[in-house]
Design a protein around this motif. Sequence first.
Motif, PDB file in Angstrom:
ATOM      1  N   LEU A 190     -11.669 -24.079   7.395  1.00  0.00           N
ATOM      2  CA  LEU A 190     -12.417 -22.633   7.087  1.00  0.00           C
ATOM      3  C   LEU A 190     -11.595 -21.393   7.246  1.00  0.00           C
ATOM      4  CD1 LEU A 190     -15.341 -24.928   9.452  1.00  0.00           C
ATOM      5  CD2 LEU A 190     -14.350 -25.027   7.292  1.00  0.00           C
ATOM      6  N   SER A 191     -12.600 -20.276   6.255  1.00  0.00           N
ATOM      7  CA  SER A 191     -12.443 -19.034   7.134  1.00  0.00           C
ATOM      8  C   SER A 191     -13.431 -18.302   7.243  1.00  0.00           C
ATOM      9  CB  SER A 191     -11.489 -18.863   5.508  1.00  0.00           C
ATOM     10  OG  SER A 191     -10.994 -17.327   5.151  1.00  0.00           O
ATOM     11  N   VAL A 201     -22.794  -4.947   9.669  1.00  0.00           N
ATOM     12  CA  VAL A 201     -21.416  -6.227   9.590  1.00  0.00           C
ATOM     13  C   VAL A 201     -21.722  -7.158   8.809  1.00  0.00           C
ATOM     14  CG1 VAL A 201     -19.566  -7.720  11.345  1.00  0.00           C
ATOM     15  CG2 VAL A 201     -20.884  -5.390  11.919  1.00  0.00           C
ATOM     16  N   GLN A 202     -20.892  -8.194   8.756  1.00  0.00           N
ATOM     17  CA  GLN A 202     -21.383  -9.509   7.760  1.00  0.00           C
ATOM     18  C   GLN A 202     -20.317 -10.253   7.488  1.00  0.00           C
ATOM     19  OE1 GLN A 202     -22.508  -8.766   3.532  1.00  0.00           O
ATOM     20  NE2 GLN A 202     -23.390 -10.628   2.972  1.00  0.00           N
ATOM     21  N   LEU A 203     -20.238 -11.407   8.174  1.00  0.00           N
ATOM     22  CA  LEU A 203     -19.217 -12.926   8.464  1.00  0.00           C
ATOM     23  C   LEU A 203     -19.765 -13.302   7.521  1.00  0.00           C
ATOM     24  CD1 LEU A 203     -19.813 -13.318  12.157  1.00  0.00           C
ATOM     25  CD2 LEU A 203     -17.736 -11.489  10.844  1.00  0.00           C
ATOM     26  N   VAL A 204     -18.392 -13.932   6.460  1.00  0.00           N
ATOM     27  CA  VAL A 204     -19.206 -14.947   5.687  1.00  0.00           C
ATOM     28  C   VAL A 204     -17.573 -15.908   5.556  1.00  0.00           C
ATOM     29  CG1 VAL A 204     -19.289 -15.082   3.335  1.00  0.00           C
ATOM     30  CG2 VAL A 204     -19.824 -13.472   3.593  1.00  0.00           C
ATOM     31  N   GLU A 205     -18.517 -17.168   5.759  1.00  0.00           N
ATOM     32  CA  GLU A 205     -17.579 -18.436   6.133  1.00  0.00           C
ATOM     33  C   GLU A 205     -16.981 -18.823   5.053  1.00  0.00           C
ATOM     34  OE1 GLU A 205     -20.809 -18.475   9.545  1.00  0.00           O
ATOM     35  OE2 GLU A 205     -21.049 -18.234   7.506  1.00  0.00           O
ATOM     36  N   SER A 206     -16.198 -19.782   4.521  1.00  0.00           N
ATOM     37  CA  SER A 206     -16.032 -20.322   3.373  1.00  0.00           C
ATOM     38  C   SER A 206     -15.235 -21.737   4.158  1.00  0.00           C
ATOM     39  CB  SER A 206     -15.348 -19.995   2.297  1.00  0.00           C
ATOM     40  OG  SER A 206     -14.682 -19.540   2.695  1.00  0.00           O
ATOM     41  N   GLY A 207     -14.873 -22.552   2.681  1.00  0.00           N
ATOM     42  CA  GLY A 207     -13.716 -23.953   3.129  1.00  0.00           C
ATOM     43  C   GLY A 207     -14.736 -25.425   3.669  1.00  0.00           C
ATOM     44  N   GLY A 208     -15.575 -25.496   3.577  1.00  0.00           N
ATOM     45  CA  GLY A 208     -16.731 -26.356   4.042  1.00  0.00           C
ATOM     46  C   GLY A 208     -16.973 -27.957   3.104  1.00  0.00           C
ATOM     47  N   ASN A 263      -4.752 -10.531   9.759  1.00  0.00           N
ATOM     48  CA  ASN A 263      -5.260  -8.610  10.350  1.00  0.00           C
ATOM     49  C   ASN A 263      -5.083  -8.581   8.829  1.00  0.00           C
ATOM     50  OD1 ASN A 263      -5.162  -9.485  13.082  1.00  0.00           O
ATOM     51  ND2 ASN A 263      -2.889  -8.550  13.137  1.00  0.00           N
ATOM     52  N   ASP A 264      -4.474  -8.154   7.993  1.00  0.00           N
ATOM     53  CA  ASP A 264      -3.797  -7.881   7.240  1.00  0.00           C
ATOM     54  C   ASP A 264      -5.247  -8.133   6.454  1.00  0.00           C
ATOM     55  OD1 ASP A 264      -0.339  -8.108   6.589  1.00  0.00           O
ATOM     56  OD2 ASP A 264      -1.801  -6.861   7.323  1.00  0.00           O
ATOM     57  N   LYS A 265      -5.972  -9.153   5.805  1.00  0.00           N
ATOM     58  CA  LYS A 265      -7.646  -9.597   5.058  1.00  0.00           C
ATOM     59  C   LYS A 265      -8.494  -9.939   6.343  1.00  0.00           C
ATOM     60  CE  LYS A 265      -4.270 -12.920   2.478  1.00  0.00           C
ATOM     61  NZ  LYS A 265      -4.503 -14.648   2.022  1.00  0.00           N
ATOM     62  N   ASN A 266      -8.183  -9.242   7.415  1.00  0.00           N
ATOM     63  CA  ASN A 266      -9.206  -9.500   8.392  1.00  0.00           C
ATOM     64  C   ASN A 266     -10.206 -10.208   8.245  1.00  0.00           C
ATOM     65  OD1 ASN A 266     -10.680  -8.426  10.573  1.00  0.00           O
ATOM     66  ND2 ASN A 266     -12.441  -7.193   9.035  1.00  0.00           N
ATOM     67  N   THR A 267      -9.224 -11.307   8.847  1.00  0.00           N
ATOM     68  CA  THR A 267      -9.989 -13.371   8.191  1.00  0.00           C
ATOM     69  C   THR A 267      -9.835 -13.489  10.147  1.00  0.00           C
ATOM     70  OG1 THR A 267      -8.203 -13.832   6.982  1.00  0.00           O
ATOM     71  CG2 THR A 267      -9.819 -13.120   5.761  1.00  0.00           C
ATOM     72  N   VAL A 268     -10.667 -15.144   9.823  1.00  0.00           N
ATOM     73  CA  VAL A 268     -10.383 -15.615  10.867  1.00  0.00           C
ATOM     74  C   VAL A 268     -10.197 -17.157  10.405  1.00  0.00           C
ATOM     75  CG1 VAL A 268     -10.600 -16.412  13.008  1.00  0.00           C
ATOM     76  CG2 VAL A 268     -10.614 -14.531  12.813  1.00  0.00           C
TER      77      VAL A 268
END
Length: 115
Positions: free
Chosen positions: A20-21, A2-9, A73-78
């Motif tokens: 943020l994504s 599992v990997q979570l990657v944040e972006s947008g800061g 849900n399509d992109k699997n992002t929050v």
Amino acid sequence: QVQLVESGGGLVQPGGSLRLSCAASGIIFRFNAVDWYRQAPGKRRDLVAVITSGGSTNYADSVKGRFTISRDNDKNTVDLQMNSLKPEDTAVYYCHTGSRGQFYWGQGTQVTVSS
């Protein structure tokens, strides 16, 4: 894995907005609750917003009416849409989720609100 990657800061002036994504691999967000936390220097990591598998949302009092959490849900992002930002929103923002007793964090993304 599992990997979570944040972006947008980034750096934004007071009153401004950022989005943020959090992108996931190895886990499907729509089956689990996903949270955004933040941690300012010298302070504890605090919960900012959560979206459940059913799509319900909840927010810390300090961000209610200004922040919105959403899931694609399509992109699997929050995402975390942050409006009317204040200097006290300055922190590292982390994405967090869990499944089957395992919990996962992203590496964090810095948000700085300053003129």
